[in-house]
Each structure stands twice: as C-alpha cells, then as structure tokens.
Design a protein around this motif. Structure first.
Motif, short mmCIF file in Angstrom:
data_model
loop_
_atom_site.label_atom_id
_atom_site.label_comp_id
_atom_site.label_asym_id
_atom_site.label_seq_id
_atom_site.Cartn_x
_atom_site.Cartn_y
_atom_site.Cartn_z
N ARG A 525 62.29 39.95 47.64
CA ARG A 525 61.91 38.86 48.53
C ARG A 525 60.39 38.67 48.64
NH1 ARG A 525 66.41 37.98 47.83
NH2 ARG A 525 68.13 37.73 49.31
N ASP A 526 59.60 39.43 47.88
CA ASP A 526 58.16 39.35 48.05
C ASP A 526 57.46 39.39 46.70
OD1 ASP A 526 58.61 41.92 47.29
OD2 ASP A 526 57.54 42.87 48.95
N LYS A 527 56.12 39.31 46.74
CA LYS A 527 55.29 39.37 45.55
C LYS A 527 54.23 40.45 45.74
CE LYS A 527 53.47 35.70 43.80
NZ LYS A 527 53.82 35.95 42.39
N GLY A 528 53.75 40.99 44.62
CA GLY A 528 52.69 41.97 44.68
C GLY A 528 51.34 41.31 44.94
N GLU A 529 50.38 42.11 45.40
CA GLU A 529 49.02 41.63 45.71
C GLU A 529 48.04 42.56 45.00
OE1 GLU A 529 45.32 40.77 47.58
OE2 GLU A 529 46.30 42.70 47.74
N PHE A 530 46.99 41.96 44.39
CA PHE A 530 46.17 42.73 43.45
C PHE A 530 44.67 42.68 43.74
CE2 PHE A 530 50.14 41.76 41.37
CZ PHE A 530 50.47 42.97 40.77
N SER A 531 44.29 42.47 44.99
CA SER A 531 42.86 42.45 45.30
C SER A 531 42.22 43.83 45.11
CB SER A 531 42.62 41.95 46.72
OG SER A 531 43.30 42.77 47.67
N ALA A 532 43.01 44.91 45.23
CA ALA A 532 42.45 46.25 45.05
C ALA A 532 41.83 46.41 43.66
CB ALA A 532 43.54 47.30 45.26
N GLU A 533 42.47 45.80 42.63
CA GLU A 533 41.93 45.89 41.28
C GLU A 533 40.58 45.21 41.18
OE1 GLU A 533 46.12 46.98 40.80
OE2 GLU A 533 45.06 45.51 42.02
N ALA A 534 40.44 44.07 41.83
CA ALA A 534 39.17 43.34 41.78
C ALA A 534 38.06 44.13 42.48
CB ALA A 534 39.32 41.96 42.40
N PHE A 535 38.35 44.68 43.65
CA PHE A 535 37.33 45.46 44.36
C PHE A 535 36.94 46.70 43.57
CE2 PHE A 535 38.74 43.07 48.18
CZ PHE A 535 37.50 42.71 48.67
N ARG A 536 37.95 47.40 42.99
CA ARG A 536 37.63 48.57 42.18
C ARG A 536 36.80 48.17 40.95
NH1 ARG A 536 40.36 53.48 41.05
NH2 ARG A 536 41.13 53.34 43.19
N GLY A 537 37.13 47.02 40.36
CA GLY A 537 36.39 46.57 39.19
C GLY A 537 34.93 46.28 39.51
N ILE A 538 34.68 45.64 40.64
CA ILE A 538 33.29 45.37 41.02
C ILE A 538 32.54 46.68 41.26
CG2 ILE A 538 31.92 44.58 42.97
CD1 ILE A 538 33.01 41.99 42.79
N ALA A 539 33.21 47.62 41.92
CA ALA A 539 32.56 48.90 42.20
C ALA A 539 32.20 49.63 40.91
CB ALA A 539 33.46 49.76 43.07
N ARG A 540 33.11 49.65 39.94
CA ARG A 540 32.88 50.41 38.72
C ARG A 540 31.94 49.69 37.75
NH1 ARG A 540 38.38 53.53 36.76
NH2 ARG A 540 38.54 54.90 38.57
N ASN A 541 31.94 48.37 37.78
CA ASN A 541 31.14 47.61 36.82
C ASN A 541 29.89 47.00 37.45
OD1 ASN A 541 32.85 47.79 34.40
ND2 ASN A 541 34.33 46.65 35.62
N ARG A 542 29.52 47.47 38.64
CA ARG A 542 28.41 46.82 39.36
C ARG A 542 27.12 46.81 38.54
NH1 ARG A 542 29.28 48.57 44.27
NH2 ARG A 542 30.09 46.59 45.02
N ALA A 543 26.81 47.90 37.87
CA ALA A 543 25.58 47.94 37.09
C ALA A 543 25.59 46.89 35.99
CB ALA A 543 25.37 49.33 36.50
#
Length: 607
Positions: A525-543
């Motif tokens: 009855r629901d859908k997944g949510e994936f903002s955690a991937e985006a936040f982790r990506g910014i943190a790891r690729n910030r440089a």
C-alpha cells in the motif's frame, strides 16, 4: 539506434553524403530516405508499389493486411489507421508520392528532432546527427531553464533542446517532409475520452501490457529488469516472466531501514524462481548522488543536462552488470506513478467529474495532507486556463517554495529557480515561460489531471531516451513498457474516480495484473522514499561537488553566483527539497564542462 530521415528531393539526397552510416533505405525514387545505424532485427519494411513504410523498434504487425492498407491510402494522413493500432515502441516513417511522414512515440522515448540544413528540413531520431550537420550553438536561456527545480522546465519547454535551430517534434504529432524540403507538424493523436470503468480499464491495461511485453520477449534474448519492490517494476517482472523471458533482476537495497522495498523485492523474487536475482548493496558508491557528467560522459547528453545526471554512475554500473549476464534490454517501471497513481490536480478533476463521490475522496486527501478547508476550496474553484497558469508559474519562479500543506491543483507543476541563480538568469527564464504561455495553444488534454499525467509521461520518456544516449555502446537498451502508446491510452481512458478508487493503492494496475502477479505482492500500500541516498551522496562527494564551484562555467555565462552555490553545497538544509536545486545545478555545471561547442562537418553551405 540512430538515424536520419531525408525528404524525397535532390537537396535532401545531397545531404546523405555528410551522413556516414552502416545502413541506408531509399525512397522509391532511388534517393536516400533513412540513413543510420540500427539492429537489423528491429527494422520492419512494408512496400505497396512505390509506397513504403518502415518501422524501427519493437512492434508486431500483420504484414499482408498492412501492405493492403498502405496500397489503399490516399495521403500520409491515412497512416493514422495503422499507427493507432500497433503495439510496442517504435519510430514510424512512410514515403508516399514524394511526401514523407515520420513520427516517434507519444511519450517521446522514441523522439523526432528536426533542423533546417541546406534549405531543407531534416529529421533524426537523436540530436547527434543534426549537431554534426549544423554545429548548432548553445541557447543559454534554455540552459538556464534547466536550473529550475524540481524537474526542470515545465511542458512545453521540457521538450526544447539547449541548441539553437534544433527542435523536438511535439507530443502526439507527426512530421511531414515535402518534396520542396519544407515541413510541418500535424497532430494525429489525442487521448481518448475517459469513459472506461475500473473493470473495463483493467482489461484494456492487461491486454496492452501483455502485448507490450510480447513485442520485446524473444527466445534468444536475455532481459534484465529493475525489481525495486514497488508495484510498477514488480508487475513488469511478472509480466516478462509470464511472456517467457529469460529474466535477470536487480534490486538496490535502500539506506533507510524504514523503507520496506527490500522486503517486498525478496518476496517477489521468491515467486519468480526461473529468473536470476541480484541484490546490490545500499551503501555502494554508485547508488549515491554523484557529480553528474564526468569525463567519460563527454558529449553523452546532446539534448542538454538532465536532472537525473547524478545517477549516471548507478546506471552505468547496472548496464555493465546486466550485459555481463547477457542482457540486451533492461526494463524499468517509469510511467507507473503517472498512469496509476494520483496526480496533484487529481482532486480538481475528481470534484468536476463526480461532485458528490469525488468530493468525499478529495476530503480524504485534505485530511491526509492537512490542507485547510479554505485553501482546498480556493484550489478547487480555480478556473484559470493552461496559459494563465503557466504565466502565473513564471511570475513565481524566484519565490520561496510553497508550504507543503498548501494544495496546488493547477495545470503546471510550480518549479523554482535556485536562490543562487542571478537576477539576469531569473529574468531570462521568466520571459521564456511567459512567451511559451502566450504562444502555446493549449494543454495536452482538456482535463487537468490527464494533462499533468501526460506532461509527466513526456518527462519520463525523455529520461529513458537520454539514459539510452548515455549508455550507448554498452550493448544494452533501457526500456519502459508502461510508456507505450497503447498502454498509456488504456490507463488514462479509465474514469478518474475508478483509477483513484478510495482505500486502494493503484487500483487500476492491481486489477489489471491480478492473476499474473500473486495476490500477496498486490497487497502493498505504500512506496519507498530515497532522500537518505541523496544526503549521503552529498556528504561523501562534497569535495568533488565543491570543485564545480571553482571557475564555474555557469558563472561565466552569468547564470549563477558561485559563492552562494558553494554555501548551499556546504549547508544544503535538512529537507529533501533543499537538494533538488543542487542536483539541477550540478547537472548543468558538469554538462557545460563535458559538452563543448559542436562544429558542423561543412560550414561552407550550411550557414
């Protein structure tokens, strides 16, 4: 697959010399007609005397009946009778009496681009051949509109390439090339009336989807597919299995432990024992927000930057994994939310189609979203036209994002320019939108929710098309059966209250695939949510992201303030919508760095 379609005239024939290619198909006159590269098993040619029809892509047809129909036709307009029935995903072109008809798919997965070269209009399945012929320059204003978030510019500007002088064929149109080299677009497709009940619509969708998979599945072909755990991709996996596909599936485990996608994907995989299943780590680098177009993607996006560019590493990795398994076609569930879910304007359409029962469902949405009655009534009673709404959206592109508890039932999704966009960039994009509002005759459909669905489907079609440009040469093609013309017709011909039946999640899809997809899977009855991937990506690729702020190409064009963009990368904010303008900016900046100005092969006669 890449090809050019030339008019049946001497000037068109001369252009063929500038188009080195593996294959060529001629008009009955002997002049070159279709020039390019394509798999021979994806081309079907039908002849009736001097009249010729070529289909490039996945479809099935009764050849004898098609030959007879082609022979009876009086003009290229009559091809509608064939085009409106064929299943699958393909380009169609006809040569008849010195006139040429060419069209792609409604969603634009198979698009047609045009340019005037040497005084004649040339059509192509992609941008690259036209860039080689014209050396088309960058349109900085269209590029600036790609900064809009979420999703970039709204329809119809979403179709416009970032190169001057190259245009995309409008959704639901075909292009006529005349013997004098001139051309015109002709609308041939409109969405049928929404008249089907849930049972009728489910039967139509089931038939269309089964036929769509049948056009793709072959005994000698391995097909890979997303198995996200969501209803759309999962249904396609079961449909492909039922069609006899040699199936390989891929699931990327989400970072958020509250996301139940993996549990549902494992359940589905257990019910598909003939397929080979792969579970990919949630924390793999390729699954995180990246820096967009890097050196290996030079010239890989000739239409311009895409909002999904931060996912290129994931797409490329998946392509390598799937081809290693022998797959040549990869299925995705793109289009499922638009066809079977609720669009923002769905409440507006419900209230008009069914004032009593519809308003009850609207009230459920109001309570779930915490809308006030006053704001809901104001949104429901809005009578603005599409052009008026687009102009109003243009006026607000520099405003803060609207409150999340404020309903918006307008025709157009309301994007915003990033706060680091320069005043000149904002003014240019606003003018682009207001000009489109003045020039566009009307929406894609008279109903707001169906217009929104089609506009979003065109966006999804562009996404699939551009993914295929990026993975060209890997040996695999991304595909989205839900975006086939016959599938979207069946889904959106179902009455809006039936598609959004109260208390059920995607009732039209679940009704259509019941019996093919196990009932346990349809209980989700629901859908997944994936903002955690985006936040982790910014943190790891910030440089690496901060490197894009140094000597910014967008800043050179006067489109952004690089210091303000740098601050946003360092402190993006706590909400997922704060990341969306960062993604569009990263896509545009990285695109500029990897897509130099093209040059025509022969500028002497093309200017």
């Amino acid at each position: 697959m890449e090809f050019v379609v030339l008019p049946d005239c001497p000037a068109g024939a001369r252009l063929a010399a500038d188009l080195p290619a593996t294959h060529r198909i001629d008009h009955a006159s002997g002049r070159p007609w279709i020039v390019g590269d394509w798999p021979q098993d994806e081309v079907t040619m039908v002849e009736a005397g001097p009249r010729r029809m070529v289909l490039l892509g996945h479809t099935r047809l009764d050849e004898a009946a098609t030959v007879a129909a082609l022979g009876r036709m009086r003009s290229p307009h009559d091809v509608d009778t064939i085009a409106s029935r064929l299943p699958g995903l393909f380009h169609l072109t006809v040569s008849m009496d010195c006139r040429t008809r060419v069209q792609g798919s409604v969603a634009g997965v198979r698009q047609v681009f045009t340019a005037v070269v040497g005084g004649v209009t040339v059509a192509a399945s992609g941008m690259e051949p036209l860039l080689r012929l014209t050396g088309a320059s960058l349109d900085e204003t269209v590029l600036a509109a790609r900064l809009l978030a979420p999703g970039g510019a709204p329809w119809p500007l979403s179709l416009r390439p970032v190169r001057r002088g190259i245009d995309a064929l409008g959704a639901g149109h075909w292009l006529q090339l005349d013997a004098d080299g001139r051309s015109r677009q002709i609308r041939w497709w409109n969405l049928p009336e929404a008249s089907l009940s849930l049972a009728e619509g489910a039967e139509a969708v089931r038939s269309a989807l089964s036929e769509a998979l049948a056009t793709r599945v072959r005994p000698d072909r391995t097909i890979s597919a997303d198995l996200s755990g969501g209803l759309d991709s999962t249904s396609l996996c079961f449909l492909a299995d039922a069609a006899g596909a040699d199936l390989v599936t891929y699931h990327v485990m989400p970072l958020d432990s509250a996301n139940e996608d993996t549990a549902w994907a494992r359940k589905a995989a257990a019910m598909l024992p003939r397929a080979r299943h792969h579970m990919l780590s949630s924390d793999r680098a390729e699954n995180l927000l990246d820096v967009g177009y890097t050196a290996e993607y030079a010239n890989a996006a000739p239409e311009g930057p895409s909002t999904w560019a931060s996912g290129l590493a994931h797409i490329q990795d998946l392509a390598k994994r799937a081809t290693a398994e022998g797959a040549s076609l990869h299925l995705t569930g793109f289009g499922g939310d638009e066809l079977f879910g609720r669009m923002p304007a769905g409440a507006w359409s419900l209230a008009r189609a069914h004032p009593v029962s519809g308003l009850k469902l609207v009230n459920r949405y109001r309570l779930a979203n915490r809308w006030s009655w006053g704001a809901t009534v104001r949104a429901l009673t809005d009578r603005s036209t599409f052009a008026q709404n687009l102009a109003a959206v243009a006026a607000r592109i520099s405003a803060p994002p609207p409150p999340i508890n404020e309903p918006d039932f307008g025709w157009v999704f309301a994007p915003r320019m990033p706060s680091w966009a320069t005043p000149d960039a904002v003014a240019a994009v606003r003018k682009l939108l207001t000009t489109a509002a003045a020039e566009t005759p009307g929406p894609l459909d008279a109903d707001r929710a169906r217009h929104q669905a089609l506009a979003s489907i065109v966006f999804e079609g562009k996404t699939v098309r551009q993914v295929n440009t990026a993975v060209a040469g890997t040996g695999i093609v991304w595909d989205a059966p839900l975006l086939d013309d016959r599938v979207l017709e069946a889904a959106l011909s179902t009455q809006v209250d039936q598609r959004l039946a109260a208390g059920r999640f995607k009732p039209l899809l679940t009704s259509a695939v019941r019996g093919i997809v196990p009932a346990d899977i349809l209980d989700r009855r629901d859908k997944g949510e994936f903002s955690a991937e985006a936040f982790r990506g910014i943190a790891r690729n910030r440089a690496r992201l901060l490197e894009l702020c140094e000597d910014s190409h967008l800043a050179r064009l006067g489109l952004i303030d690089p210091a303000a963009f740098r601050s946003a990368v360092l402190n993006p904010g706590p909400m997922s919508h704060h990341l969306q303008p960062i993604e569009t900016t990263v896509a545009c900046e990285s695109w500029l760095r990897t897509h130099p100005q093209p040059h025509p092969q022969d500028t002497g006669e093309r200017k």
